[in-house]
Design a protein around this motif. Structure first.
Motif, PDB file in Angstrom:
ATOM      1  N   VAL A 199      90.434 -96.638  89.571  1.00 12.07           N
ATOM      2  CA  VAL A 199      91.118 -95.346  89.507  1.00 12.07           C
ATOM      3  C   VAL A 199      90.129 -94.196  89.645  1.00 12.07           C
ATOM      4  O   VAL A 199      90.535 -93.019  89.591  1.00 12.07           O
ATOM      5  N   SER A 200      88.832 -94.523  89.827  1.00 11.60           N
ATOM      6  CA  SER A 200      87.805 -93.501  90.051  1.00 11.60           C
ATOM      7  C   SER A 200      86.732 -94.103  90.950  1.00 11.60           C
ATOM      8  O   SER A 200      86.619 -95.338  91.049  1.00 11.60           O
ATOM      9  N   PRO A 201      85.929 -93.267  91.595  1.00 12.16           N
ATOM     10  CA  PRO A 201      84.890 -93.795  92.483  1.00 12.16           C
ATOM     11  C   PRO A 201      83.647 -94.292  91.744  1.00 12.16           C
ATOM     12  O   PRO A 201      82.667 -94.673  92.388  1.00 12.16           O
ATOM     13  N   SER A 204      90.502 -86.137  88.904  1.00 13.95           N
ATOM     14  CA  SER A 204      89.692 -85.404  89.881  1.00 13.95           C
ATOM     15  C   SER A 204      90.504 -85.226  91.154  1.00 13.95           C
ATOM     16  O   SER A 204      90.826 -86.214  91.838  1.00 13.95           O
ATOM     17  N   LEU A 205      90.807 -83.980  91.465  1.00 12.87           N
ATOM     18  CA  LEU A 205      91.581 -83.669  92.677  1.00 12.87           C
ATOM     19  C   LEU A 205      90.697 -83.179  93.811  1.00 12.87           C
ATOM     20  O   LEU A 205      91.208 -82.835  94.875  1.00 12.87           O
ATOM     21  N   VAL A 206      89.388 -83.134  93.606  1.00 17.16           N
ATOM     22  CA  VAL A 206      88.417 -82.784  94.647  1.00 17.16           C
ATOM     23  C   VAL A 206      87.343 -83.869  94.638  1.00 17.16           C
ATOM     24  O   VAL A 206      87.291 -84.715  93.732  1.00 17.16           O
ATOM     25  N   GLU A 207      86.469 -83.853  95.634  1.00 15.71           N
ATOM     26  CA  GLU A 207      85.436 -84.871  95.732  1.00 15.71           C
ATOM     27  C   GLU A 207      84.524 -84.860  94.508  1.00 15.71           C
ATOM     28  O   GLU A 207      84.078 -83.771  94.095  1.00 15.71           O
ATOM     29  N   PRO A 208      84.235 -86.029  93.911  1.00 18.01           N
ATOM     30  CA  PRO A 208      84.767 -87.347  94.293  1.00 18.01           C
ATOM     31  C   PRO A 208      86.192 -87.549  93.789  1.00 18.01           C
ATOM     32  O   PRO A 208      86.479 -87.330  92.608  1.00 18.01           O
ATOM     33  N   LEU A 209      87.084 -87.944  94.667  1.00 23.66           N
ATOM     34  CA  LEU A 209      88.501 -88.045  94.358  1.00 23.66           C
ATOM     35  C   LEU A 209      88.811 -89.251  93.482  1.00 23.66           C
ATOM     36  O   LEU A 209      88.174 -90.304  93.583  1.00 23.66           O
ATOM     37  N   SER A 210      89.788 -89.052  92.610  1.00 24.99           N
ATOM     38  CA  SER A 210      90.316 -90.206  91.876  1.00 24.99           C
ATOM     39  C   SER A 210      90.988 -91.157  92.861  1.00 24.99           C
ATOM     40  O   SER A 210      91.493 -90.755  93.917  1.00 24.99           O
ATOM     41  N   ARG A 211      91.036 -92.450  92.476  1.00 26.81           N
ATOM     42  CA  ARG A 211      91.584 -93.464  93.384  1.00 26.81           C
ATOM     43  C   ARG A 211      92.888 -94.006  92.790  1.00 26.81           C
ATOM     44  O   ARG A 211      92.900 -94.980  92.052  1.00 26.81           O
ATOM     45  N   PHE A 241      81.822 -95.076  98.070  1.00 31.25           N
ATOM     46  CA  PHE A 241      82.637 -96.161  97.523  1.00 31.25           C
ATOM     47  C   PHE A 241      83.205 -97.021  98.651  1.00 31.25           C
ATOM     48  O   PHE A 241      83.178 -98.252  98.578  1.00 31.25           O
ATOM     49  N   GLN A 242      83.726 -96.370  99.699  1.00 34.26           N
ATOM     50  CA  GLN A 242      84.323 -97.120 100.803  1.00 34.26           C
ATOM     51  C   GLN A 242      83.268 -97.896 101.589  1.00 34.26           C
ATOM     52  O   GLN A 242      83.523 -99.010 102.050  1.00 34.26           O
ATOM     53  N   ARG A 243      82.068 -97.347 101.723  1.00 38.90           N
ATOM     54  CA  ARG A 243      81.009 -98.068 102.429  1.00 38.90           C
ATOM     55  C   ARG A 243      80.643 -99.346 101.663  1.00 38.90           C
ATOM     56  O   ARG A 243      80.506-100.418 102.245  1.00 38.90           O
ATOM     57  N   GLY A 284      79.109 -91.600  93.852  1.00 37.49           N
ATOM     58  CA  GLY A 284      79.319 -90.160  93.740  1.00 37.49           C
ATOM     59  C   GLY A 284      80.283 -89.586  94.737  1.00 37.49           C
ATOM     60  O   GLY A 284      80.565 -88.382  94.693  1.00 37.49           O
ATOM     61  N   SER A 285      80.808 -90.380  95.662  1.00 36.91           N
ATOM     62  CA  SER A 285      81.734 -89.864  96.668  1.00 36.91           C
ATOM     63  C   SER A 285      82.639 -90.983  97.140  1.00 36.91           C
ATOM     64  O   SER A 285      82.337 -92.171  96.970  1.00 36.91           O
TER      65      SER A 285
END
Length: 635
Positions: A258-260, A142-149, A269-271, A264-265
């Motif tokens: 490697v994914s969120p 996924s190169l757009v939201e939700p982005l791969s990690r 994930f960061q929160r 969904g975003s």
């Protein structure tokens, strides 16, 4: 390496292994510290082995240009020279989207086909795609939201003809990122495949394998200590440490994801990641309070309120303030972690326990690495290498020592308790056996006493009444033969009285109490025979004899006094009974002798005497009687 993604690692990964138990955890708990020791030694081996990077590395020319999210190809203009690793937030503040990185180098043109080369990209934050000479060689899902990690994922490829060309070659890297999370591209290395692959193995071990092992050990310890706490609710440190470990697993997932998913975003994930980070450090603070035995309720309530307030702020804050709020959260988390370590070190200084001192020394490692990584993040120190993840496993050495030390101490306490318990059980068994024996003896004695009393009543009501009747009948006659029969009946009657009186006493009665009826009856008989008597009893209080021995003793005294009445012709008699050093002495002797005027048939004689002596010598549990009967005076 992206600063934003590694800032939590620099602040909080140092806390992930400060695990010490209040009680002996058992041999199963040592599996996890042993695994951490193995992982740490393996990491040291990787770090100490000199790097085998390519000796000849082509000179790379790197440029960067921005584009929109839906751009399928790099822009034709706007290229800016950059130096890798590169983060674009300083160059393009607040930019969310795609940045293309173009790297060019030359391969020898006189070599056909070109030699194989190895290519390694340290990381791509957050997601990306890689093109070599216009051909796609790798792309995230996924190169757009939700982005791969893929920010913590090193990549490696080996290129050969026809992808690799003699002369000029071009590598394009499409990086999709969000400004709040420090989007960037890591270092790119091109060179001899074997050397570059060695660098890739080292980076993959540090960034991926160590993180997976770290998560596995942390999860195992969280489950293990959580179960300990479920079975021993009073051991509060077990519970807080288990909760801290499980929360740290949730936070550590950020390093291997490697994914969120399941969010969904990237923002969600960061929160969640920062919530887990702050909650884990709050649990570590509660663990430090319980480990240090700080029982003030105000301190515990303040720590819980502080953690709850921080979590509520992170959860309810709007998206517009997420970036500055997360930075502040990281600093507060670091300060909380350092404060918790300070409490543990303070406890070690005060308690002077060996395991606490060793743990404190091991905690100095994450403190030092945390300070170093913070200074690197703030760009106050040169270099981009972070040591927090490396020090996390090293801290497990201190935990292993502490667990082993406390386990040994607990085992010794248990062994001493078992020995003491066995001694007490043996003593209680002996006391119980002795009590049962005494109870059994008492019951037997009660049975004997009841039988004796029944026999005494039968003798008194039967034989006693018969003897009394015959004595009264013969006493009214003056026949000599009747006098002999009367004397015999009276002897039998006296002995029967003695038996009856002895049977009415208990084994616990003093000898003085047993002598009282005999003394009263003998005194009356002596006075009736005009003999003055004096009794002297010494040391008889507390002195006791068994039933048969007591009866024998009374019979000896009775026989001695009977000899005095019948044969001595005395006018005074002194009876002295005393107990000296385990022996009994009984003497009766005439003190003054005179001719009786009422018995003229007795001839005048020299002072006569009658005596009886008995002695009871107790040796161990046996007793022996010796008596010498008094000589009878001749008629």
């Amino acid at each position: 390496m992206p600063r934003q993604e590694h800032l939590p690692q620099a602040r909080c990964a140092v806390a992930c292994r400060c695990r010490v138990q209040r009680a002996g955890a058992g041999s199963a708990a040592l599996i996890f510290p042993a695994g951490a020791l193995f992982a740490w030694l393996a990491l040291l081996a990787f770090l100490l082995v000199p790097s085998t990077a390519a000796a000849e590395t082509p000179r790379l020319q790197a440029e960067a240009a921005r584009s929109a999210w839906d751009a399928a190809s790099p822009p034709t203009e706007g290229w800016t020279p950059v130096t890798l690793p590169d983060g674009w937030t300083a160059r393009w503040p607040g930019f969310d989207g795609v940045v293309w990185y173009r790297l060019r180098w030359d391969e020898p043109a006189d070599v056909a086909p070109p030699r194989p080369v190895g290519l390694m990209i340290e990381y791509i934050n957050m997601a990306g795609a890689v093109y070599l000479n216009g051909s796609l060689i790798d792309s995230d899902s996924s190169l757009v939201e939700p982005l791969s990690r893929s920010w913590n994922l090193p990549r490696y490829w080996t290129f050969d003809a026809p992808l690799l060309r003699p002369g000029a070659n071009e590598l394009l890297v499409r990086v999709s990122g969000l400004a709040p999370y420090q989007p960037s591209l890591g270092a790119v290395t091109i060179g001899e495949p074997h050397s570059v692959h060695a660098l890739y193995r080292e980076a993959d071990f540090t960034r991926r394998a160590m993180q997976m092992l770290d998560i596995g050990l942390t999860l195992g310890m969280g489950v293990l200590y959580g179960m300990f706490w479920l079975f021993r609710r009073k051991e509060v440190p077990y519970g807080w440490f288990g909760l801290f470990s499980l929360l740290w697993v949730l936070y550590s997932y950020n390093y291997v994801a490697v994914s969120p998913w399941p969010f969904g975003s990237t923002e969600a994930f960061q929160r969640f990641n920062h919530l887990a980070m702050f909650a884990s450090v709050g649990a570590f603070l509660m663990f430090a309070l319980a480990y240090c035995e700080i029982t003030h309720k105000a301190a515990h309530r303040a720590a819980l309120a502080f953690t709850a307030a921080g979590l509520a702020t992170l959860l309810l804050s709007p998206s517009s303030v997420q970036e500055p709020l997360r930075n502040a959260t990281v600093l507060v988390t670091l300060a909380t972690f350092f404060g918790s370590i300070a409490l543990i070190m303070r406890n070690a200084i005060r308690s002077r326990r060996t395991e606490a001192a060793v743990l404190s020394l091991c905690l100095l490692i994450p403190v030092a690495t945390g300070v170093h990584d913070t200074l690197v993040f703030l760009e106050w120190l040169p270099g981009g290498l972070y040591y927090a993840t490396m020090s996390a496993s090293a801290t497990m050495l201190g935990i292993a020592f502490t667990l082993t030390w406390r386990m040994v101490k607990s085992m010794r306490l248990v062994e001493n308790f078992n020995v003491e318990l066995q001694q007490r059980v043996a003593q209680a068994t002996r006391e119980l056996a002795e009590g049962l024996r005494r109870q059994h003896d008492a019951e037997l004695e009660q049975t004997r006493l009841a039988e004796r009393l029944s026999l005494v009543r039968d003798l008194h009501d039967g034989l006693g009444m018969t003897l009394s009747s015959h004595i009264n009948t013969l006493g009214n006659r003056e026949d000599a033969q009747d006098g002999i029969a009367l004397w015999a009946l009276r002897e039998v009657n006296d002995d029967l009285r003695l038996i009856i009186e002895s049977a009415t006493f208990d084994e616990a009665d003093d000898l003085a109490e047993r002598l009282a009826p005999l003394r009263h009856r003998c005194t009356r008989l002596l006075e009736a025979a005009d003999i003055e008597c004096r009794w002297t009893l010494e040391g008889l209080r507390g002195c006791r004899l068994g039933g048969k021995r007591g009866l024998d003793f009374l019979r000896v005294v009775q026989e001695a006094l009977a000899n005095v009445i019948k044969h001595s012709g005395a006018t005074q008699v002194s009876i002295r009974i005393e107990a000296r050093q385990g022996s009994w002495f009984c003497r009766s002797a005439t003190m003054a002798v005179a001719l009786r005027t009422n018995r003229p048939h007795l001839p005048a004689r020299s002072p006569a005497w009658a005596s009886a002596t008995c002695r009871c010598a107790q040796r161990a549990s046996a007793a022996r009687w010796r008596s010498s009967p008094a000589p009878r005076a001749r008629r």
